[in-house]
Design a protein around this motif. Structure first.
Motif, PDB file in Angstrom:
ATOM      1  N   MET A   1      65.600  38.721 -27.914  1.00 26.79           N
ATOM      2  CA  MET A   1      64.822  38.469 -26.724  1.00 26.79           C
ATOM      3  C   MET A   1      65.011  39.607 -25.734  1.00 26.79           C
ATOM      4  N   TRP A   2      63.949  39.901 -25.056  1.00 26.21           N
ATOM      5  CA  TRP A   2      63.978  40.910 -24.022  1.00 26.21           C
ATOM      6  C   TRP A   2      63.409  40.297 -22.757  1.00 26.21           C
ATOM      7  N   TYR A   3      64.023  40.585 -21.626  1.00 25.16           N
ATOM      8  CA  TYR A   3      63.533  40.103 -20.335  1.00 25.16           C
ATOM      9  C   TYR A   3      63.093  41.291 -19.504  1.00 25.16           C
ATOM     10  N   ILE A   4      61.839  41.293 -19.125  1.00 20.88           N
ATOM     11  CA  ILE A   4      61.276  42.330 -18.273  1.00 20.88           C
ATOM     12  C   ILE A   4      60.503  41.627 -17.166  1.00 20.88           C
ATOM     13  N   ARG A   5      60.848  41.937 -15.928  1.00 18.72           N
ATOM     14  CA  ARG A   5      60.165  41.357 -14.768  1.00 18.72           C
ATOM     15  C   ARG A   5      60.075  39.837 -14.853  1.00 18.72           C
ATOM     16  N   GLY A   6      61.114  39.207 -15.342  1.00 16.41           N
ATOM     17  CA  GLY A   6      61.162  37.752 -15.425  1.00 16.41           C
ATOM     18  C   GLY A   6      60.443  37.151 -16.614  1.00 16.41           C
ATOM     19  N   ALA A   7      59.829  37.980 -17.448  1.00 14.97           N
ATOM     20  CA  ALA A   7      59.121  37.493 -18.629  1.00 14.97           C
ATOM     21  C   ALA A   7      60.040  37.571 -19.844  1.00 14.97           C
ATOM     22  N   CYS A   8      60.006  36.539 -20.669  1.00 21.48           N
ATOM     23  CA  CYS A   8      60.846  36.479 -21.861  1.00 21.48           C
ATOM     24  C   CYS A   8      60.008  36.824 -23.095  1.00 21.48           C
ATOM     25  N   PHE A   9      60.321  37.960 -23.715  1.00 17.35           N
ATOM     26  CA  PHE A   9      59.646  38.396 -24.929  1.00 17.35           C
ATOM     27  C   PHE A   9      60.539  38.087 -26.127  1.00 17.35           C
ATOM     28  N   GLU A  10      59.916  37.655 -27.223  1.00 19.20           N
ATOM     29  CA  GLU A  10      60.653  37.360 -28.443  1.00 19.20           C
ATOM     30  C   GLU A  10      60.082  38.203 -29.572  1.00 19.20           C
ATOM     31  N   GLY A  11      60.957  38.604 -30.494  1.00 17.23           N
ATOM     32  CA  GLY A  11      60.509  39.404 -31.622  1.00 17.23           C
ATOM     33  C   GLY A  11      61.005  38.851 -32.942  1.00 17.23           C
ATOM     34  N   GLU A  12      60.160  38.956 -33.958  1.00 14.13           N
ATOM     35  CA  GLU A  12      60.538  38.616 -35.322  1.00 14.13           C
ATOM     36  C   GLU A  12      60.617  39.917 -36.099  1.00 14.13           C
ATOM     37  N   LYS A  13      61.755  40.117 -36.764  1.00 13.55           N
ATOM     38  CA  LYS A  13      61.964  41.357 -37.510  1.00 13.55           C
ATOM     39  C   LYS A  13      61.718  41.102 -39.000  1.00 13.55           C
ATOM     40  N   TYR A  14      61.115  42.086 -39.657  1.00 18.66           N
ATOM     41  CA  TYR A  14      60.836  42.001 -41.083  1.00 18.66           C
ATOM     42  C   TYR A  14      61.430  43.213 -41.784  1.00 18.66           C
ATOM     43  N   LEU A  15      62.179  42.947 -42.839  1.00 21.54           N
ATOM     44  CA  LEU A  15      62.792  44.025 -43.616  1.00 21.54           C
ATOM     45  C   LEU A  15      61.824  44.581 -44.641  1.00 21.54           C
ATOM     46  N   GLY A  16      62.014  45.837 -44.942  1.00 21.16           N
ATOM     47  CA  GLY A  16      61.262  46.514 -45.980  1.00 21.16           C
ATOM     48  C   GLY A  16      62.067  47.706 -46.445  1.00 21.16           C
ATOM     49  N   THR A  17      61.509  48.457 -47.341  1.00 15.53           N
ATOM     50  CA  THR A  17      62.236  49.620 -47.846  1.00 15.53           C
ATOM     51  C   THR A  17      61.678  50.894 -47.224  1.00 15.53           C
ATOM     52  N   THR A  18      62.604  51.791 -46.964  1.00 10.23           N
ATOM     53  CA  THR A  18      62.229  53.145 -46.572  1.00 10.23           C
ATOM     54  C   THR A  18      62.647  54.034 -47.730  1.00 10.23           C
ATOM     55  N   GLU A  19      62.593  55.319 -47.544  1.00  6.68           N
ATOM     56  CA  GLU A  19      62.972  56.235 -48.615  1.00  6.68           C
ATOM     57  C   GLU A  19      64.395  56.013 -49.108  1.00  6.68           C
ATOM     58  N   ASP A  20      65.304  55.686 -48.189  1.00 10.64           N
ATOM     59  CA  ASP A  20      66.712  55.632 -48.549  1.00 10.64           C
ATOM     60  C   ASP A  20      67.352  54.251 -48.509  1.00 10.64           C
ATOM     61  N   ALA A  21      66.747  53.275 -47.828  1.00  9.53           N
ATOM     62  CA  ALA A  21      67.457  52.018 -47.623  1.00  9.53           C
ATOM     63  C   ALA A  21      66.498  50.895 -47.223  1.00  9.53           C
ATOM     64  N   PHE A  22      67.068  49.700 -47.107  1.00  9.04           N
ATOM     65  CA  PHE A  22      66.348  48.578 -46.508  1.00  9.04           C
ATOM     66  C   PHE A  22      66.478  48.720 -44.997  1.00  9.04           C
ATOM     67  N   GLU A  23      65.377  48.632 -44.324  1.00  9.08           N
ATOM     68  CA  GLU A  23      65.351  48.789 -42.863  1.00  9.08           C
ATOM     69  C   GLU A  23      64.405  47.755 -42.268  1.00  9.08           C
ATOM     70  N   VAL A  24      64.494  47.556 -40.959  1.00 13.84           N
ATOM     71  CA  VAL A  24      63.492  46.765 -40.252  1.00 13.84           C
ATOM     72  C   VAL A  24      62.250  47.641 -40.158  1.00 13.84           C
ATOM     73  N   VAL A  25      61.151  47.185 -40.770  1.00 13.84           N
ATOM     74  CA  VAL A  25      59.943  48.005 -40.814  1.00 13.84           C
ATOM     75  C   VAL A  25      58.805  47.439 -39.977  1.00 13.84           C
TER      76      VAL A  25
END
Length: 72
Positions: A1-25
């Motif tokens: 969660m991130w709070y900016i100017r009193g607003a609450c933002f939420e994020g969903e992270k999804y993993l995937g592959t990059t050239e070298d590793a599993f990363e949040v993509v």
């Protein structure tokens, strides 16, 4: 969660592959209460985006409705 100017933002992270590793993509960002977007500017969202990309440099950020309307 991130709070900016009193607003609450939420994020969903999804993993995937990059050239070298599993990363949040992919991160989907939503807001708990759309009324909190009142007074929010593009610059505020760019700030959030920059902070996310510092932590997850391979991520594509997807702004969910109604946040995406500030970019159009």
């Amino acid at each position: 969660m991130w709070y900016i100017r009193g607003a609450c933002f939420e994020g969903e992270k999804y993993l995937g592959t990059t050239e070298d590793a599993f990363e949040v993509v992919n991160i989907s960002v939503t807001i708990s209460n759309p009324m909190e977007l009142s007074g929010m500017t593009r610059e505020d969202l760019y700030f959030i985006e920059k902070e996310i990309l510092i932590r997850y440099p391979h991520a594509k950020i997807e702004w969910k409705h109604p946040i995406d309307q500030l970019f159009s």
